[in-house]
Structures are given as structure tokens and as C-alpha cells.
Design a protein around this motif. Structure first.
Motif, short mmCIF file in Angstrom:
data_model
loop_
_atom_site.label_atom_id
_atom_site.label_comp_id
_atom_site.label_asym_id
_atom_site.label_seq_id
_atom_site.Cartn_x
_atom_site.Cartn_y
_atom_site.Cartn_z
N GLU A 99 20.29 -36.98 28.64
CA GLU A 99 19.55 -38.23 28.45
C GLU A 99 18.94 -38.24 27.05
N THR A 100 18.74 -39.45 26.52
CA THR A 100 18.12 -39.54 25.19
C THR A 100 16.61 -39.64 25.28
N ASP A 101 16.07 -40.23 26.34
CA ASP A 101 14.65 -40.59 26.41
C ASP A 101 14.28 -41.52 25.25
N ALA A 102 15.27 -42.27 24.77
CA ALA A 102 15.05 -43.20 23.66
C ALA A 102 13.92 -44.17 24.00
N PRO A 103 13.10 -44.53 23.00
CA PRO A 103 13.23 -44.30 21.55
C PRO A 103 12.62 -42.98 21.06
N PHE A 104 12.31 -42.08 21.99
CA PHE A 104 11.66 -40.82 21.62
C PHE A 104 12.70 -39.71 21.44
N LEU A 105 12.27 -38.60 20.83
CA LEU A 105 13.04 -37.36 20.76
C LEU A 105 14.41 -37.51 20.10
#
Length: 261
Positions: free
Chosen positions: A201-207
Motif C-alpha cells: 500500500e502507498t498510504d498516499a499522500p504520505f510516506l
């Protein structure tokens, strides 16, 4: 790239993505990210995530993050049930415990977490879990319920990993694993995660992954960068990226019961 991916965690309702939802999704599909799970962190973002999932044929969750546990009312269960009745909503969450920030009192976090676990059990839905510096309480509470789900953005230690796996949880890995500074401990644990219990997972817009060679001008993460996470994880398993891509896609559809839902 000859493989496709599923992003198991995107905060598309975050204000950093205002007015560019279609562009973000278009770039993701161009990068091989065929589906994504949009995360609800409170009732408002859960409703917005559902609306976006309907518009763009994606999936979403409905729940209250531990940061927002103090906002939960007596009608929480009925409000989440209304959302969960929609076919796009495939999990209860993001829910859990966060003793790192303590934005909500810990006793309220635990109470609201239990309420969401009970609801997930009642509705026979998986849970989308958040935990920071609270693994002992988290595991003890989870053991009170019969739920399945994903431990989102895992950054814990070896003991926590073993205990979460023993509970039958899937483990979500983000761009944290691409950080050569603070991600070393996580990198060493990756081969200990059974491939059939891994999600990415990206956890976008974070990390945003630090392995991205040309950072976007906005400096924010987005689903189109998921292949960088897949690549790093593949290297840690000493496998080809397409193997990780296929396995994590299969895992996503399995844990969320999408073959029959």
C-alpha cells in the motif's frame, strides 16, 4: 511493466488530493495499479471515500481512526452500518490504537476500537487496522473478537509481527520499507512475512518511497508510485516484482472476500 498491482491503502479524500482525483487515478492505472482501497478515517471521510469508490469503480472502508475516536457518538454503529451496506465498502476501519500521538484519550480509543470490532464481527466484514506504540493492548483486544483483516502500515518489531500473524492478520507494507534511514528494521523483517499474508500500500499522500528517483514537485506520495514499493519488497524476498504483484493482488481479493462479494 508487465504486471498489475492493487494499492491496499490510499487516503484519496485527503485535502492534498483536492480537485485531482481523476488525474491521480489515471496516473495510477498508467503505472499498472488496477484497483485501490480508499480509506475512511472518520464518518466524513468514510462517506467521501464511498462516493469516490462509486464514481471510479474502486473499493473503500468505513470507520473511525483512533485519532478521531473522541468524535464517536452513540450512533456510530448505525452510521457505519449504513455505509457498510454499500457493495464498495469492503472493511470496517481505519480503526485501532495510537499511543504515539494520543490525539484521543486511550480509554476512549479502546472503547471505540472494541465497538468497531464488534460491528465487523456482526457484519462479517474484515477490519482495516492502525496501531502505533500499542501492540500489547491491540493484540489483547483483537483476541476478544473473531475478525479477519489487515494490519495497515506495519512498522513494529519481530515480536509484534509474530503475534499479529498468529491472529491470522494480513500485513500491509508501505513506502516506509524504501527508507534506508528509518526502514532498516522493517526491511530485515520482510522475509519473515509469509507471502500469502502480504499486502502492499502507498498510504498516499504520505510516506513517499525514498527510492523514487525523480520526486514529484508536490513531494506527495500517490498510488502511481506503488511499483517502487513492490520493487523494494521483491528485492528483500529475492524474487521478481511480478511474483510479489500477483501474490499481493491475490491476497487482497482473498482477505476482503471479493470473489463472492
Amino acid at each position: 511493466m508487465s504486471y498489475t498491482l492493487v494499492d491496499a491503502g490510499v487516503n484519496l479524500t485527503n485535502h492534498q488530493f483536492d480537485d485531482e482525483h481523476l488525474d491521480v487515478i489515471t496516473r495510477a492505472k498508467s503505472a499498472g495499479v488496477e484497483k485501490m482501497l480508499l480509506i475512511g478515517c472518520d464518518l466524513s471521510s468514510s462517506e467521501q471515500s464511498l462516493a469516490l469508490a462509486k464514481t471510479y469503480q474502486l473499493f473503500s472502508t468505513a470507520g473511525i481512526h483512533p485519532h478521531d475516536a473522541k468524535t464517536a457518538t452513540d450512533s456510530l454503529e448505525s452510521q457505519l452500518t449504513l455505509l457498510a451496506n454499500q457493495p464498495q465498502v469492503i472493511a470496517i476501519g481505519e480503526c485501532g490504537l495510537d499511543y504515539n500521538r494520543d490525539f484521543s484519550p486511550r480509554d476512549i480509543q479502546r472503547s471505540v476500537f472494541r465497538r468497531q470490532l464488534a460491528l465487523a464481527e456482526q457484519l462479517n466484514l474484515p477490519v482495516y487496522l492502525h496501531e502505533r506504540d500499542a501492540s500489547d493492548d491491540m493484540i489483547n483486544i483483537l483476541s476478544e473478537f473473531n475478525v479477519r483483516g489487515i494490519l495497515h502500515c506495519f512498522t513494529g518489531d519481530e515480536n509484534a509481527l509474530k503475534r499479529y500473524l498468529a491472529l491470522g492478520l494480513y500485513i500491509g507494507i508501505t513506502g516506509w520499507v524504501c527508507d534506508e534511514r528509518r526502514g532498516q528494521a522493517l526491511q530485515s523483517l520482510i522475509p519473515s512475512i509469509p507471502l500469502n499474508r502480504l499486502l502492499i500500500e502507498t498510504d498516499a499522500p504520505f510516506l513517499i518511497p525514498r527510492t523514487v528517483k525523480t520526486k514529484p514537485k508536490s513531494r506527495k506520495n500517490e498510488p502511481s508510485l506503488l511499483p517502487y514499493i513492490c520493487q523494494t519488497i521483491a528485492e528483500l524476498y529475492q524474487l521478481e516484482p511480478h511474483v510479489i504483484a500477483k501474490q499481493t493482488t491475490d491476497n487482497f481479493y482473498t482477505v476482503f472476500g471479493l470473489e463472492t462479494r
